[in-house]
Design a protein around this motif. Structure first.
Motif, mmCIF file in Angstrom:
data_model
loop_
_atom_site.group_PDB
_atom_site.id
_atom_site.type_symbol
_atom_site.label_atom_id
_atom_site.label_comp_id
_atom_site.label_asym_id
_atom_site.label_seq_id
_atom_site.Cartn_x
_atom_site.Cartn_y
_atom_site.Cartn_z
ATOM 1 N N CYS A 184 0.693 -4.479 4.503
ATOM 2 C CA CYS A 184 1.242 -3.123 4.384
ATOM 3 C C CYS A 184 2.739 -3.173 4.083
ATOM 4 N N GLU A 188 4.642 -1.680 1.006
ATOM 5 C CA GLU A 188 5.678 -0.663 1.219
ATOM 6 C C GLU A 188 6.997 -1.090 0.589
ATOM 7 N N ILE A 191 6.801 -0.212 -2.956
ATOM 8 C CA ILE A 191 6.969 1.240 -3.120
ATOM 9 C C ILE A 191 8.441 1.622 -2.999
ATOM 10 N N TYR A 192 9.088 1.069 -1.976
ATOM 11 C CA TYR A 192 10.490 1.390 -1.732
ATOM 12 C C TYR A 192 11.359 1.063 -2.942
ATOM 13 N N GLN A 195 10.623 3.225 -6.006
ATOM 14 C CA GLN A 195 11.246 4.544 -5.931
ATOM 15 C C GLN A 195 12.719 4.466 -6.279
ATOM 16 N N ILE B 67 14.187 5.761 6.049
ATOM 17 C CA ILE B 67 14.620 4.866 4.972
ATOM 18 C C ILE B 67 13.451 4.431 4.111
ATOM 19 N N LYS B 69 10.569 5.829 3.927
ATOM 20 C CA LYS B 69 9.567 6.887 3.860
ATOM 21 C C LYS B 69 9.034 7.096 2.442
ATOM 22 N N HIS B 70 7.829 7.443 2.399
ATOM 23 C CA HIS B 70 7.275 8.156 1.266
ATOM 24 C C HIS B 70 6.434 9.222 1.924
ATOM 25 N N GLN B 74 0.990 7.843 -1.492
ATOM 26 C CA GLN B 74 1.295 7.016 -2.654
ATOM 27 C C GLN B 74 -0.018 6.549 -3.254
ATOM 28 N N PHE B 94 -3.835 0.451 4.959
ATOM 29 C CA PHE B 94 -3.088 1.084 3.873
ATOM 30 C C PHE B 94 -3.101 2.601 4.031
ATOM 31 N N ARG B 97 -0.881 4.278 6.395
ATOM 32 C CA ARG B 97 0.518 4.326 5.979
ATOM 33 C C ARG B 97 0.673 5.111 4.684
ATOM 34 N N MET B 99 -0.855 5.006 1.938
ATOM 35 C CA MET B 99 -1.017 4.283 0.685
ATOM 36 C C MET B 99 -2.490 4.397 0.307
#
Lengths: 199, 199
Positions: A184, A188, A191-192, A195, B67, B69-70, B74, B94, B97, B99
């Motif tokens: 995960c 993530e 993803i971070y 973005q 920080i 975050k989404h 996603q 996933f 979270r 995802m």
């Protein structure tokens, strides 16, 4: 150390493309490091190049293999046969790199599939197998809730290195090495940064 | 950034044990970082503590969540339904979270299992799905040989972040983020350090 593995991957790629020499900046570019970093890393490991012709790829590769070598087969076990454990037990690359999974363990040994060459054993057999094969390395793929208990048992039985897929930070004795893979978090992290790029 | 995820894991652990405050050295010890490192990391992200009482765990956690975050789900896809792809498609964490794997793809869509809630689609449908769900993130779990070709196709279709399980270093456009997970290397790294410890 992780960069060494990356260098190796890149070098194998260059070799396949027919190159037999590589410059530190070419290798660095491919591996995501600066030429200085490459030279610095190699000098730490006492690998020397030739300023005009670059490094000989074969020499680099065998030097890297020497560093990370385990000439003999490394016996290991997998504990936890959920989705991840099942994927790893079928992962063929380990064997190519002399990493031999001698057995897997689960509280429910009926998870055995006929397609696997590796047996799924009940937890009670951990001690027998670890002692018989002098296993020092284990892959931990149990649930978060049982991870610490199972890990403690493995440490008691002499396991010194753990690749941990359970999403917790384990408490470990000082002489034990743990490498955590948290899928995960890895995702993530993608993803971070994606973005950030898209902003 | 990776440390932030580690801090989060540790903090969740402390919270479960009933703590509501934590000192930088306690957190550092648990996360494998020095107290200075913890304070430095938090100050970069503008998280401030209280010198006497330490950090409030809930405040830390929500700051970290902010920080990384989404807020929204996603959407992502998995390409390659070998052992790893199959494990990931069944990986329940996933979703917890946010995802969401909307589909998986394979050259052989007959790999579909009834146990999965996620469809296995032929590669020809990549474009449709990526456009329909505005997918920017993909998990690449194809073989080494096809990895670069498949990756190129994904980049052409607008994928900007990749979690790559294929054991090669991909050539990628500058605006694409790739995070490589090489299971053999992770395991070899455990072996290497374990041998150091045992020496």
């Amino acid at each position: 150390m992780k960069r060494l593995f990356t260098y190796r991957l890149c070098l194998i790629g260059f070799k396949r493309k027919g190159f037999d020499r590589v410059y530190s900046y070419t290798l660095g570019e491919s591996a995501g490091a600066s030429a200085e970093q490459v030279r610095k890393d190699f000098s730490i490991f006492k690998i020397t190049g030739n300023k005009r012709g670059g490094y000989k790829i074969d020499e680099l590769l065998s030097a890297i293999e020497d560093i990370i070598k385990h000439q003999e087969d490394q016996y290991m076990i997998i504990v936890g046969m959920g989705n991840i454990g099942r994927a790893l037990v079928q992962y063929k690359r380990f064997k190519l790199r002399k990493m031999i999974i001698v057995a897997s363990f689960d509280v429910d040994p009926s998870k055995q599939s006929k397609r696997w060459n590796i047996p799924v054993l009940p937890m009670e057999m951990l001690e027998d197998i670890i002692k018989k094969f002098h296993v020092k390395i284990a892959i931990l793929a149990v649930t978060e809730i049982s991870a610490q208990d199972v890990a403690n048992r493995l440490f008691d039985l002499g396991i010194k290195g753990l690749l941990n897929f359970a999403p917790i930070i384990l408490k470990t004795p000082d002489d034990v090495v743990v490498n955590n893979i948290n899928l995960c978090d890895e995702l993530e992290s993608v993803i971070y940064y994606t973005q950030k790029v898209l902003e």
